[in-house]
Scaffold this motif. Structure first.
Motif, PDB file in Angstrom:
ATOM      1  N   ASP A 576       0.827  -1.204   0.000  1.00 13.95           N
ATOM      2  CA  ASP A 576       0.000   0.000   0.000  1.00 13.95           C
ATOM      3  C   ASP A 576       0.865   1.260   0.000  1.00 13.95           C
ATOM      4  O   ASP A 576       0.375   2.360   0.267  1.00 13.95           O
ATOM      5  N   ASN A 638      -6.228  -3.482  -4.459  1.00 16.04           N
ATOM      6  CA  ASN A 638      -4.932  -3.584  -3.785  1.00 16.04           C
ATOM      7  C   ASN A 638      -4.975  -2.934  -2.400  1.00 16.04           C
ATOM      8  O   ASN A 638      -4.617  -3.531  -1.386  1.00 16.04           O
ATOM      9  N   ASP A 639      -5.455  -1.699  -2.349  1.00 18.32           N
ATOM     10  CA  ASP A 639      -5.413  -0.954  -1.091  1.00 18.32           C
ATOM     11  C   ASP A 639      -6.449  -1.452  -0.086  1.00 18.32           C
ATOM     12  O   ASP A 639      -6.260  -1.311   1.129  1.00 18.32           O
ATOM     13  N   PHE A 642      -5.247  -3.753   2.615  1.00 12.53           N
ATOM     14  CA  PHE A 642      -4.468  -3.169   3.710  1.00 12.53           C
ATOM     15  C   PHE A 642      -5.322  -2.258   4.593  1.00 12.53           C
ATOM     16  O   PHE A 642      -5.168  -2.249   5.818  1.00 12.53           O
ATOM     17  N   ARG A 643      -6.214  -1.504   3.986  1.00 12.80           N
ATOM     18  CA  ARG A 643      -7.006  -0.541   4.747  1.00 12.80           C
ATOM     19  C   ARG A 643      -8.226  -1.173   5.403  1.00 12.80           C
ATOM     20  O   ARG A 643      -8.671  -0.748   6.466  1.00 12.80           O
ATOM     21  N   THR A 664       4.092  -3.947   3.983  1.00 16.15           N
ATOM     22  CA  THR A 664       3.437  -2.738   4.471  1.00 16.15           C
ATOM     23  C   THR A 664       4.077  -2.295   5.781  1.00 16.15           C
ATOM     24  O   THR A 664       5.000  -2.938   6.289  1.00 16.15           O
TER      25      THR A 664
END
Length: 699
Positions: A576, A638-639, A642-643, A664
């Protein structure tokens, strides 16, 4: 010659050893470069040119690089990269066993050798490059090095494992880019076992730059007729720049000091000089050497084949008019060059432009935007500024005006055509990052050689008078900016140059009235205008640099290197981390250190240099550095992992995109859905397990 070369080598060895290169790496690199690249290249160069084309070891190194790259690409594509050693081994064996080839081991015993004073001149230029590189790269911590260095390293990692290559920072993104220099570094890394990081940040580009300096001297000597001409051409090439009369306003005459900042330019510059040398000869084997060099040049740097074609077209056109028949050899060379250019653009670059477009006056329009705060599309100020730019170019290369009938010689027409194409490209093309100026940089040595030859052809005045005129120019360049002119931005910028141009006219009129040395006096005055700014520029490259900004966070390199050691070459990484400066309001997407130091392909990291980004960039619009990624859906997927970590989001990356690793900052929520494999104070690495229930840490 041995003593100057030995001194420079000693300085380079001290520089490398004192900045972290191990004795083992340095010794292995020197051995491979000498025995595996330069020696076979030199033997082939001597045999193919029959000893007629100058160049010696420098041309041999360039030719050896060309053979190495052209051997490595198919070897790597076939999955057997060590086959790159077959051509040099075969060459050495053939030249050792075949009686007719053994004479080429003796070198150029009967040829005119470089005098000692000229050898020390070349040594001083190369020594200067070593000192500059040491101050601005070698001694700088990797985390604070020049912003594009991770990009170069990522491409070397890509070429170590994949041919044809793609952009490693964006999975599946095509790479319509000149990537052959990265293939050379990848080959060296494969053979020697030296880490790509050591080659990119330290070892690889210095030999290329040193050999280029030697070849510029040799080409200048051949066209100028003396070693003095060769040394002067090298001096102008590396150390003479246009006058800067207004703070912060530079009408660029471009510099050769992009040695490590642009390895592609450095590699292309080295391969290009032997091409120009060969075109001045008439040997059958020389055509074979020319084909090999052009094949390597086609993927070394996109700027050089167009420059060469322009030079060849000028030779064919002018000599055709003078001789009233087409010069067959030059026409054939132009046809071959065109063929390689079409191949490069259609196959290697896949028709991509990397953002370069036809945009007259884009260079001065970018400068005007910096001066006035806003760019302008009005024709009048742009024409005026373009005229000032040409005046600055004349301060460096005004000697071309003295060539007279020498300008009709084929070899001189070739370098003049290359120079004219470089200047024309700088004025007529545009690029979001100003990369059209690489054409001017590529032409710099050839304009310098033509200018020196012109000065020698026109010199009919005493050296005392020339020195006095240079001094007058220096004084004028120092005094004129003191008397600043107010008003709008345009008068403030243009007025100092207009005053110097008026003084030039007055001096030329006076010289004509005295009936002698008009061109020499004008060139001397122009060079005097350039001298103060050149001195500042030259000194600035060897003054200690202030502490640079940290571009790679603490802990990042350790985490990336761990992932490189514990993953497979074909594994895909997701991250990320996309913005070079995370705290900026807008995202500068030149973020490449994850793909660089893991040496793995990344689903989406940085996209600033992707064709999908540069192809959407518009001159004087939104900066290409802050354009959003071209595939929002992929970036969102993709993000999201992680978020908003979830089993679905993490598994989507694995199933849809083949991602195996997540890189990350510390993210405890991810530990529920991926297996923690590494953690330090700032970064963590997770592996997406085959079994969704297996997320146990493996620290």
């Amino acid at each position: 010659m041995r003593l100057p070369a030995g001194v420079v080598c000693a300085v380079a060895v001290v520089a490398f050893l004192s900045t972290g290169v191990t004795a083992r790496d340095l010794a292995v690199f020197a051995a491979y470069l000498g025995v595996g690249v330069m020696l076979p290249g030199t033997l082939l160069w001597r045999a193919l040119t029959g000893g007629r084309a100058p160049g010696g070891l420098a041309a041999g190194l360039a030719f050896g690089y060309a053979v190495e790259v052209l051997a490595y690409i198919p070897a790597r594509a076939a999955g057997m990269p060590m086959l790159v050693l077959v051509p040099p081994a075969a060459v050495l064996a053939a030249f050792a066993c075949v009686p007719g080839l053994r004479r080429h081991w003796r070198g150029d015993a009967g040829r005119d050798r470089m005098p000692v004073w000229c050898a020390w001149t070349v040594a001083a230029i190369v020594g200067y490059l070593v000192v500059w590189s040491t101050l601005f790269l070698y001694r700088v911590p990797v985390a604070r090095a020049y912003v594009d260095m991770p990009y170069h390293l990522a491409l070397v990692g890509e070429l170590r494992r994949h041919v044809p290559p793609t952009l490693p920072s964006v999975l599946g993104e095509p790479l319509p880019y000149h990537w052959f220099v990265y293939a050379e570094m990848a080959a060296t890394s494969r053979v020697t076992g030296i880490a790509p990081e050591t080659l990119v940040y330290r070892l690889s580009t210095l030999p290329m730059a040193a050999a280029t300096a030697v070849l510029v001297v040799l080409l200048g000597r051949r066209l100028g007729g003396s070693w003095g001409a060769g040394a002067a051409a090298a001096g102008v090439t590396y150390f003479l720049f246009g006058p800067v009369l207004v703070d912060g306003v530079v009408f660029s005459t471009r510099s050769m000091f992009t040695v490590w900042a642009s390895p592609t330019q450095t590699f292309g510059a080295l391969l290009f000089v032997p091409v120009v040398l060969l075109l001045g000869e008439r040997t059958r084997g020389g055509w074979v050497a020319l084909l090999v060099l052009l094949a390597a040049l086609s993927g070394a740097k996109a700027t050089y084949l167009p420059l060469l074609l322009a030079g060849l077209v000028l030779v064919v056109a002018v000599r055709g008019l003078v001789e009233r028949r087409l010069p067959g050899a030059w026409l054939g060379a132009a046809a071959v060059t065109l063929g390689f250019l079409v191949f490069a653009q259609g196959v290697l670059f896949a028709g991509g432009s990397q953002g370069t477009v036809v945009a007259p006056f884009a260079t001065v329009r970018q400068l005007w935007g910096a001066v006035a705060g806003v760019p302008t599309a009005e024709l009048a100020p742009l024409v005026v500024l373009a005229g000032v730019h040409l005046f600055c170019l004349a301060c460096v290369w005004g000697g071309v005006a003295g060539l007279g009938r020498r300008a009709l010689e084929p070899s001189m027409l070739l370098v003049l055509g290359i120079g004219a194409a470089g200047v024309g490209a700088a004025l007529l093309l545009g690029h979001p990052a100003g990369s059209q100026l690489y054409f001017l940089e590529g032409a710099r040595p050839y304009l310098s050689i033509a200018a020196v030859c012109g000065v020698l052809a026109a010199a009919r005045v005493s050296w005392a008078r020339v020195a006095g005129t240079v001094g007058l120019g220096v004084g004028a360049a120092l005094l004129v900016p003191v008397f600043g002119i107010g008003g709008g931005p345009l008068p403030r910028v243009v007025a100092p140059y207009a005053v110097l141009a008026a003084l030039l006219v007055a001096v030329v009129v006076a010289a004509r009235w005295r009936r002698g040395g008009t061109v020499a006096v004008a060139v001397a005055l122009l060079a005097g205008y350039a001298a103060p700014s050149s001195a500042v520029e030259v000194a600035g490259h060897v003054l200690p640099l202030e502490r640079s900004e940290r571009l790679i966070p603490k802990g990042a390199l350790a985490a990336a290197r761990w992932l490189r050691r514990h993953s497979a070459p074909r594994d895909v990484v997701a991250t990320d981390l996309h913005c070079l400066h995370p705290r900026w309001i807008e995202c500068d997407s030149r973020h490449y250190w994850v793909s660089a130091f893991t040496q793995r392909r990344v689903l989406v990291e940085g996209w600033a240099y992707a064709e999908s980004t540069l192809g959407r960039a518009r001159l004087f619009g939104t900066p290409y550095l802050t354009l959003p990624y071209a595939d929002p859906a992929r970036l969102a997927a993709n993000d999201a992992a992680f978020r908003e970590p979830s089993a679905h989001n993490v598994r989507e990356l694995a199933v849809k995109y083949g991602v195996k690793w997540l890189f990350t900052r510390i993210n405890p929520e991810l530990e529920v859905f991926a297996r923690l494999r590494y953690r330090n104070a700032a970064f963590s690495v997770y592996e997406i397990p085959l079994d969704p229930a297996d997320t146990r840490p493996a620290l």
